[in-house]
Design an enzyme around this catalytic site. Structure first.
Site, PDB file in Angstrom:
ATOM      1  N   GLY A  86      12.273   4.077   2.497  1.00  0.00           N
ATOM      2  CA  GLY A  86      12.641   3.553   0.726  1.00  0.00           C
ATOM      3  C   GLY A  86      12.761   4.423   0.085  1.00  0.00           C
ATOM      4  O   GLY A  86      11.978   5.366  -0.019  1.00  0.00           O
ATOM      5  N   ALA A  87      13.939   4.573  -0.581  1.00  0.00           N
ATOM      6  CA  ALA A  87      14.229   5.614  -1.574  1.00  0.00           C
ATOM      7  C   ALA A  87      13.442   5.975  -2.583  1.00  0.00           C
ATOM      8  O   ALA A  87      12.940   7.294  -2.604  1.00  0.00           O
ATOM      9  CB  ALA A  87      15.808   5.076  -2.339  1.00  0.00           C
ATOM     10  N   TYR A 112      20.225  -3.362   7.536  1.00  0.00           N
ATOM     11  CA  TYR A 112      19.212  -4.101   6.581  1.00  0.00           C
ATOM     12  C   TYR A 112      18.905  -5.662   7.011  1.00  0.00           C
ATOM     13  O   TYR A 112      19.931  -6.407   7.104  1.00  0.00           O
ATOM     14  CB  TYR A 112      19.695  -4.043   5.227  1.00  0.00           C
ATOM     15  CG  TYR A 112      19.870  -2.535   4.564  1.00  0.00           C
ATOM     16  CD1 TYR A 112      18.929  -1.759   4.428  1.00  0.00           C
ATOM     17  CD2 TYR A 112      21.041  -1.991   4.309  1.00  0.00           C
ATOM     18  CE1 TYR A 112      18.937  -0.345   4.229  1.00  0.00           C
ATOM     19  CE2 TYR A 112      21.195  -0.831   3.819  1.00  0.00           C
ATOM     20  CZ  TYR A 112      20.279   0.051   3.636  1.00  0.00           C
ATOM     21  OH  TYR A 112      20.504   1.230   3.187  1.00  0.00           O
ATOM     22  N   LYS A 136      25.420  15.964  -6.788  1.00  0.00           N
ATOM     23  CA  LYS A 136      25.141  16.461  -5.375  1.00  0.00           C
ATOM     24  C   LYS A 136      26.509  16.455  -4.611  1.00  0.00           C
ATOM     25  O   LYS A 136      27.286  15.563  -4.542  1.00  0.00           O
ATOM     26  CB  LYS A 136      24.240  15.724  -4.862  1.00  0.00           C
ATOM     27  CG  LYS A 136      22.960  15.752  -5.353  1.00  0.00           C
ATOM     28  CD  LYS A 136      21.826  14.630  -4.797  1.00  0.00           C
ATOM     29  CE  LYS A 136      22.105  13.299  -5.491  1.00  0.00           C
ATOM     30  NZ  LYS A 136      21.303  12.205  -5.064  1.00  0.00           N
ATOM     31  N   ALA A 150      17.913  12.663   2.536  1.00  0.00           N
ATOM     32  CA  ALA A 150      18.179  14.023   2.076  1.00  0.00           C
ATOM     33  C   ALA A 150      18.224  13.764   0.744  1.00  0.00           C
ATOM     34  O   ALA A 150      17.903  14.688  -0.121  1.00  0.00           O
ATOM     35  CB  ALA A 150      19.495  14.537   2.694  1.00  0.00           C
ATOM     36  N   ASP A 186      16.857  11.777  -1.460  1.00  0.00           N
ATOM     37  CA  ASP A 186      15.544  11.589  -2.067  1.00  0.00           C
ATOM     38  C   ASP A 186      14.947  12.792  -1.758  1.00  0.00           C
ATOM     39  O   ASP A 186      13.973  12.961  -2.994  1.00  0.00           O
ATOM     40  CB  ASP A 186      14.859  10.298  -0.937  1.00  0.00           C
ATOM     41  CG  ASP A 186      15.746   9.220  -0.942  1.00  0.00           C
ATOM     42  OD1 ASP A 186      16.191   8.674  -2.090  1.00  0.00           O
ATOM     43  OD2 ASP A 186      15.427   8.482   0.179  1.00  0.00           O
ATOM     44  N   ASP A 201      12.815   9.104   7.462  1.00  0.00           N
ATOM     45  CA  ASP A 201      13.063   9.151   6.117  1.00  0.00           C
ATOM     46  C   ASP A 201      12.159  10.344   5.579  1.00  0.00           C
ATOM     47  O   ASP A 201      12.537  11.020   4.671  1.00  0.00           O
ATOM     48  CB  ASP A 201      13.149   7.998   5.592  1.00  0.00           C
ATOM     49  CG  ASP A 201      14.345   7.026   5.839  1.00  0.00           C
ATOM     50  OD1 ASP A 201      15.067   7.377   6.853  1.00  0.00           O
ATOM     51  OD2 ASP A 201      14.526   6.269   4.848  1.00  0.00           O
TER      52      ASP A 201
END
Length: 316
Positions: free
Chosen positions: A33-34, A103, A224, A255, A257, A293
């Site tokens: 999860g972010a 999801y 970014k 990446a 996060d 993640d």
């Protein structure tokens, strides 16, 4: 507490084979999860981070909570919801270069979050409040939670870091654009990806995008641009900070996060903006080298070694 963040973390199932998911028989179970990725990234780098959320009163939710707690993230404000399940998502490894995500989060425990889940005293003691653009997309109550959290932060001089983290599958493009721009107008620091900037403003020139974001009112904008690195913009200066070469990208998910965690870590350590962005680039690059993640989020010594000798083996 250095940073407080909040949002949904889900159980991640990744097939052990490549190709269409319909043919996958075996999966590994992880978590992602972010916001929790970001919090774990910070604790790995020696900082104190708190995560606010809800998980289902089920075995997967309990396993998730135990895992995140084990990563030294403070989960004291996470609630157990006995009326809704923990959300799930699957990675589909279509090929070595194409990864898709599906999801299963509608009606999840985290989507039931609301402003009553916030602890004003808890947030007020942090240096930064981190907000992801995913959370307001989960439900109307989650959107209200985001706006309330921003008000609390402003009242207590806590700086707001906003990562747009655009997820088109969660809401209409019109609503997404409106809400992301609204939140950006309250942020002190904004960390958009290039594609997110194009989506929000319809502008393709990176320097003009930086100017447009600055007009929203933040003191720092970091745009970014993938493997090229990241631009930073302030009222006084702007610069492209080159990225790091990764010869073998294993898994790019997470990446961004990692970048956010590395950059925030640099700010907490008192680095210049340029050096903080370089640190973000390094963490983001290291994350892509490992499947999962959070599994690739580095510790302090790994980041320093990678920055100083990026072509050497970093024992991954």
């Amino acid at each position: 507490m250095d940073v407080v963040t909040f949002g949904e973390t889900m159980v991640l199932f990744t097939p052990e084979s490549t190709g269409l998911m319909r043919y996958a028989n075996n999966y590994t179970r992880k978590f992602g999860g972010a916001e929790s990725n970001y919090a774990i990234g910070l604790t790995r780098l020696g900082h104190k981070a708190g995560w606010i959320s809800r998980v289902g009163d089920d075995e997967l939710g309990k396993a998730m909570l135990s895992f995140i707690r084990g990563e030294a993230v403070d989960v004291s404000r996470v609630k157990i919801d006995n009326t809704a399940p923990t959300g799930l998502y699957f990675k589909e490894l279509r090929s070595s270069t194409e990864i898709r995500v599906e999801y299963y989060r509608k009606g999840s425990a985290a989507s039931q979050m609301n402003k009553a889940d916030l602890d004003e005293d808890y947030i007020s003691k942090a240096m930064y409040l981190h907000i992801s653009g995913i959370t307001p997309a989960l439900s109307e109550s989650c959107y209200e939670m985001v706006t309330k959290a921003i008000k609390i932060a402003k009242q207590h001089a806590v700086k707001v870091i906003f990562d747009p983290n655009l997820r088109k599958k969660l809401w209409s493009e019109e609503k997404a654009r409106k809400v992301l721009l609204e939140i950006a107008s309250y942020a002190d620091i904004i960390l958009p990806g290039y594609d997110e900037g194009v989506f929000m403003y319809g502008e393709k020139d990176p320097n003009k995008l930086g100017e447009l974001f600055l007009q929203q009112g933040p003191s720092i904008v970091v745009l970014k641009v993938g493997a090229k690195g990241a631009y930073y913009f302030t009222k006084e200066e702007s610069k492209l900070v080159p990225g790091f070469t990764v010869n073998n990208v294993v898994d790019p998910v997470g990446a961004g996060d990692g970048f956010a965690a590395g950059f925030t870590s640099g700010l907490l350590k008192g680095f210049s903006i340029e050096k903080a962005v370089q640190r973000g680039n390094a963490v983001g690059a290291l994350v892509t080298m490992v499947s999962g993640d959070v599994e690739g989020l580095p510790e302090e010594h790994e980041v320093e070694r990678f920055i100083n000798s990026p072509t050497e083996d970093v024992s991954r």
